[in-house]
Scaffold this motif. Structure first.
Motif, PDB file in Angstrom:
ATOM      1  N   GLU A  52      80.174  29.649   9.355  1.00  0.00           N
ATOM      2  CA  GLU A  52      80.762  29.919   8.046  1.00  0.00           C
ATOM      3  C   GLU A  52      81.559  31.223   8.112  1.00  0.00           C
ATOM      4  O   GLU A  52      81.261  32.094   8.928  1.00  0.00           O
ATOM      5  CB  GLU A  52      79.662  30.041   6.985  1.00  0.00           C
ATOM      6  CG  GLU A  52      78.947  28.737   6.717  1.00  0.00           C
ATOM      7  CD  GLU A  52      79.885  27.675   6.178  1.00  0.00           C
ATOM      8  OE1 GLU A  52      80.714  27.977   5.305  1.00  0.00           O
ATOM      9  OE2 GLU A  52      79.782  26.535   6.650  1.00  0.00           O
ATOM     10  N   PRO A  53      82.558  31.388   7.244  1.00  0.00           N
ATOM     11  CA  PRO A  53      83.348  32.628   7.247  1.00  0.00           C
ATOM     12  C   PRO A  53      82.523  33.894   7.042  1.00  0.00           C
ATOM     13  O   PRO A  53      82.902  34.953   7.531  1.00  0.00           O
ATOM     14  CB  PRO A  53      84.347  32.422   6.106  1.00  0.00           C
ATOM     15  CG  PRO A  53      84.492  30.944   5.999  1.00  0.00           C
ATOM     16  CD  PRO A  53      83.131  30.394   6.332  1.00  0.00           C
ATOM     17  N   ASP A  54      81.391  33.791   6.339  1.00  0.00           N
ATOM     18  CA  ASP A  54      80.544  34.977   6.161  1.00  0.00           C
ATOM     19  C   ASP A  54      79.991  35.460   7.494  1.00  0.00           C
ATOM     20  O   ASP A  54      79.767  36.648   7.688  1.00  0.00           O
ATOM     21  CB  ASP A  54      79.379  34.680   5.214  1.00  0.00           C
ATOM     22  CG  ASP A  54      79.845  34.512   3.778  1.00  0.00           C
ATOM     23  OD1 ASP A  54      80.950  34.979   3.455  1.00  0.00           O
ATOM     24  OD2 ASP A  54      79.096  33.909   2.985  1.00  0.00           O
ATOM     25  N   VAL A  55      79.774  34.546   8.430  1.00  0.00           N
ATOM     26  CA  VAL A  55      79.260  34.876   9.758  1.00  0.00           C
ATOM     27  C   VAL A  55      80.419  35.272  10.678  1.00  0.00           C
ATOM     28  O   VAL A  55      80.269  36.136  11.534  1.00  0.00           O
ATOM     29  CB  VAL A  55      78.489  33.673  10.352  1.00  0.00           C
ATOM     30  CG1 VAL A  55      78.046  33.946  11.785  1.00  0.00           C
ATOM     31  CG2 VAL A  55      77.304  33.326   9.472  1.00  0.00           C
ATOM     32  N   GLU A  56      81.551  34.632  10.516  1.00  0.00           N
ATOM     33  CA  GLU A  56      82.731  34.856  11.344  1.00  0.00           C
ATOM     34  C   GLU A  56      83.902  35.217  10.431  1.00  0.00           C
ATOM     35  O   GLU A  56      84.653  34.347   9.994  1.00  0.00           O
ATOM     36  CB  GLU A  56      83.041  33.583  12.143  1.00  0.00           C
ATOM     37  CG  GLU A  56      84.143  33.733  13.139  1.00  0.00           C
ATOM     38  CD  GLU A  56      83.845  34.786  14.176  1.00  0.00           C
ATOM     39  OE1 GLU A  56      84.580  35.787  14.197  1.00  0.00           O
ATOM     40  OE2 GLU A  56      82.890  34.624  14.941  1.00  0.00           O
ATOM     41  N   PRO A  57      84.062  36.516  10.081  1.00  0.00           N
ATOM     42  CA  PRO A  57      85.075  36.925   9.096  1.00  0.00           C
ATOM     43  C   PRO A  57      86.508  36.514   9.432  1.00  0.00           C
ATOM     44  O   PRO A  57      87.323  36.326   8.534  1.00  0.00           O
ATOM     45  CB  PRO A  57      84.937  38.450   9.050  1.00  0.00           C
ATOM     46  CG  PRO A  57      83.551  38.720   9.520  1.00  0.00           C
ATOM     47  CD  PRO A  57      83.242  37.643  10.525  1.00  0.00           C
ATOM     48  N   TYR A  77      88.109  33.666   7.451  1.00  0.00           N
ATOM     49  CA  TYR A  77      88.741  33.850   6.143  1.00  0.00           C
ATOM     50  C   TYR A  77      90.257  33.862   6.292  1.00  0.00           C
ATOM     51  O   TYR A  77      90.977  33.216   5.524  1.00  0.00           O
ATOM     52  CB  TYR A  77      88.274  35.146   5.471  1.00  0.00           C
ATOM     53  CG  TYR A  77      86.900  35.068   4.865  1.00  0.00           C
ATOM     54  CD1 TYR A  77      86.630  34.188   3.816  1.00  0.00           C
ATOM     55  CD2 TYR A  77      85.875  35.874   5.327  1.00  0.00           C
ATOM     56  CE1 TYR A  77      85.373  34.115   3.253  1.00  0.00           C
ATOM     57  CE2 TYR A  77      84.605  35.806   4.774  1.00  0.00           C
ATOM     58  CZ  TYR A  77      84.367  34.925   3.735  1.00  0.00           C
ATOM     59  OH  TYR A  77      83.115  34.852   3.183  1.00  0.00           O
TER      60      TYR A  77
END
Length: 156
Positions: free
Chosen positions: A118-123, A126
């Motif tokens: 997810e983008p929260d884990v892999e910025p 975003y």
């Protein structure tokens, strides 16, 4: 070999490769293909991939001003996807392809050990999700995952 010549660069240099198999060949259209060896750190892999794509992109997109207008988006997406794959690489080499079909640029980088986070884990995702109209993954030939993204070409 660190980076292979794409079909675009081969045609620029007047080189041709013999087909690997006799008979009809699948034509994919204009593309950039790259291979990054196992000796590359994630940062070095990103730098090599971006430099190669940046150098060959004008030839790949020749005759399409709208496509040239998004070339910075293309290199940004290549940078992020190579980084994601390089830090969780399943295969010995990182293989990539940038294909232009006239309406989209499709970028495929593989193979990654696990699925896309997810983008929260892999910025960096975003940024990728902001620049593309679709992103996904599929099972690669080496047992990992190939990550792909599609960038639309808008008429300006």
């Amino acid at each position: 070999m660190d980076v292979t010549l794409s079909s675009t660069e081969r045609s620029m240099r007047g080189l041709s490769l013999l087909p690997l198999a006799p008979g009809p060949q699948l034509a994919l259209g204009p593309e950039i293909t790259l291979c990054l060896g196992p000796d590359k750190t994630p940062v070095a892999a990103m730098e090599s991939a971006v430099a190669f794509v940046h150098r060959t992109l004008p030839t790949l997109l020749a005759g399409s001003p709208p496509a040239l207008a998004v070339s910075e988006h293309i290199t940004s997406v290549v940078r992020e996807l190579v980084d994601i794959v390089a830090r969780d690489c399943h295969a010995e080499d990182i293989l990539g392809r940038v294909v232009f079909d006239g309406a989209h640029i499709t970028i495929s980088i593989g193979e990654k050990r696990g699925t896309l986070p997810e983008p929260d884990v892999e910025p960096g995702l975003y940024l990728v999700r902001r620049l593309v109209d679709d992103i996904g993954q599929y099972a690669g030939d080496e047992g990992g995952y190939v990550v792909w993204a599609s960038i639309p070409i808008q008429e300006v």
